[in-house]
Design a protein around this motif. Structure first.
Motif, short mmCIF file in Angstrom:
data_model
loop_
_atom_site.label_atom_id
_atom_site.label_comp_id
_atom_site.label_asym_id
_atom_site.label_seq_id
_atom_site.Cartn_x
_atom_site.Cartn_y
_atom_site.Cartn_z
N GLY A 156 -3.20 -19.73 3.81
CA GLY A 156 -2.37 -18.72 3.18
C GLY A 156 -1.52 -19.37 2.11
N SER A 157 -0.23 -19.11 2.17
CA SER A 157 0.67 -19.69 1.17
C SER A 157 1.55 -20.79 1.74
CB SER A 157 1.57 -18.59 0.57
OG SER A 157 2.33 -17.98 1.60
N GLY A 158 1.26 -21.26 2.96
CA GLY A 158 2.11 -22.26 3.59
C GLY A 158 1.36 -23.42 4.20
N LEU A 159 2.10 -24.50 4.47
CA LEU A 159 1.56 -25.65 5.19
C LEU A 159 1.83 -25.50 6.68
CD1 LEU A 159 2.72 -28.58 2.86
CD2 LEU A 159 0.39 -27.70 3.12
N HIS A 160 0.83 -25.82 7.49
CA HIS A 160 0.96 -25.70 8.94
C HIS A 160 0.44 -26.97 9.59
CE1 HIS A 160 1.70 -21.29 8.75
NE2 HIS A 160 0.97 -21.40 7.66
N TRP A 161 1.15 -27.42 10.63
CA TRP A 161 0.69 -28.60 11.37
C TRP A 161 -0.68 -28.29 11.96
CZ3 TRP A 161 2.20 -30.48 16.85
CH2 TRP A 161 1.69 -31.77 17.06
N VAL A 162 -1.64 -29.18 11.79
CA VAL A 162 -3.03 -28.90 12.14
C VAL A 162 -3.21 -28.58 13.62
CG1 VAL A 162 -4.01 -30.17 10.20
CG2 VAL A 162 -3.54 -31.39 12.33
N VAL A 163 -2.51 -29.30 14.49
CA VAL A 163 -2.69 -29.10 15.93
C VAL A 163 -2.16 -27.73 16.35
CG1 VAL A 163 -1.97 -29.91 18.21
CG2 VAL A 163 -2.66 -31.57 16.47
#
Length: 206
Positions: free
Chosen positions: A151-158
Motif C-alpha cells: 500500500g502506501s506504508g512500510l510494514h515489518w515483514v514478520v
C-alpha cells in the motif's frame, strides 16, 4: 471498456468496504451504483471486511478457461478488448461451479515456513492486512530491520505476514523472501556503512 473493481461496496456506517456484494454482514444487498475503488474507500477511513469471500475476475460468456486474482495481470489487460468483458465472482464459485483454473500469469500464492509446517498466503491477503495495520513510522523504524512496502506504508515483514494469515513466520528471512516473491518491495533499515554493504547479520542468510 473498463475492468470492474474486485473491491466494490462502501459501508460507511460499519466503517468497512466489501469486496463481496453478497457478504452476509451487509445490511442490504450491494448494488452496482455503490461501487468504489479501494483507494477511495481507504481514503474515507474504511477498512476491508473480513467476512467477504475472496473475489476474482472472470471473463463474461462461455469461452473462458481461467480466473484472475491479480487485477493488473498482463493477460487480463491485453485481452480486455477481445471479449464482452469481465465480471467479479467469488473465487470458490469460479473454481468449483465454473470449473476455471487460476491464471498462470497472475501472481500466485506462496508458502512460507511456520512452526510445525508451512502456510500459504496470497498477495491480496497481504494487501488487506496492510490496509488494516498502522505502518512503521519515526518511533518504530529501526527496531525490526526488514520492511515491505505494501500500500502506501512500510510494514515489518514478520508482523505483516502474521496479520495476513494468523501464522507467524519462522524467521525474518522466511518472511522477506515470501513477500518479495509476491511482488512487494522489501528493504532493510541500514543505519551504517557495514549494514549497507553486508546487510544485517541476523537476517541476510538465504
Amino acid at each position: 471498456m473498463s475492468l470492474p473493481f474486485i473491491h466494490l461496496h462502501p459501508d460507511p456506517a460499519a466503517k468497512l468496504y466489501h469486496q463481496d456484494p453478497g457478504c452476509p454482514t451487509l445490511s442490504t444487498p450491494a448494488t452496482d451504483d455503490q461501487r468504489i475503488s479501494r483507494d477511495d474507500a481507504e481514503a474515507a477511513g474504511l477498512t476491508p471486511c473480513a467476512a467477504c469471500r475472496p473475489m476474482v475476475l472472470v471473463r463474461v460468456g462461455t469461452r473462458r478457461v481461467a480466473f484472475h486474482s491479480d487485477h493488473a495481470c498482463a493477460d487480463l489487460q491485453s485481452r480486455e478488448t477481445k471479449c464482452i468483458g469481465y465480471e467479479a465472482r467469488p473465487r470458490a464459485e469460479a473454481a468449483a461451479a465454473l470449473k476455471l483454473k487460476p491464471c498462470a500469469r497472475c501472481v500466485p500464492p506462496v508458502t512460507y515456513a511456520v512452526r510445525g509446517g508451512r502456510q500459504e498466503v496470497t498477495r491480496e491477503q497481504v494487501e488487506i492486512a496492510a490496509a488494516r495495520s498502522i505502518p512503521a513510522h519515526g518511533t518504530t523504524l529501526g527496531q525490526p530491520v526488514w520492511y515491505a512496502l505494501a500500500g502506501s506504508g512500510l510494514h515489518w515483514v514478520v508482523t505483516l505476514l502474521e496479520d495476513a494469515t494468523g501464522k507467524r513466520p519462522a524467521t525474518a528471512t522466511t518472511a522477506r523472501l515470501a513477500l518479495a516473491e509476491l511482488g512487494f518491495p522489501v528493504m532493510c533499515w541500514a543505519w551504517n556503512r557495514d549494514f549497507l554493504e553486508r546487510g544485517h547479520p541476523w537476517n541476510t542468510a538465504t
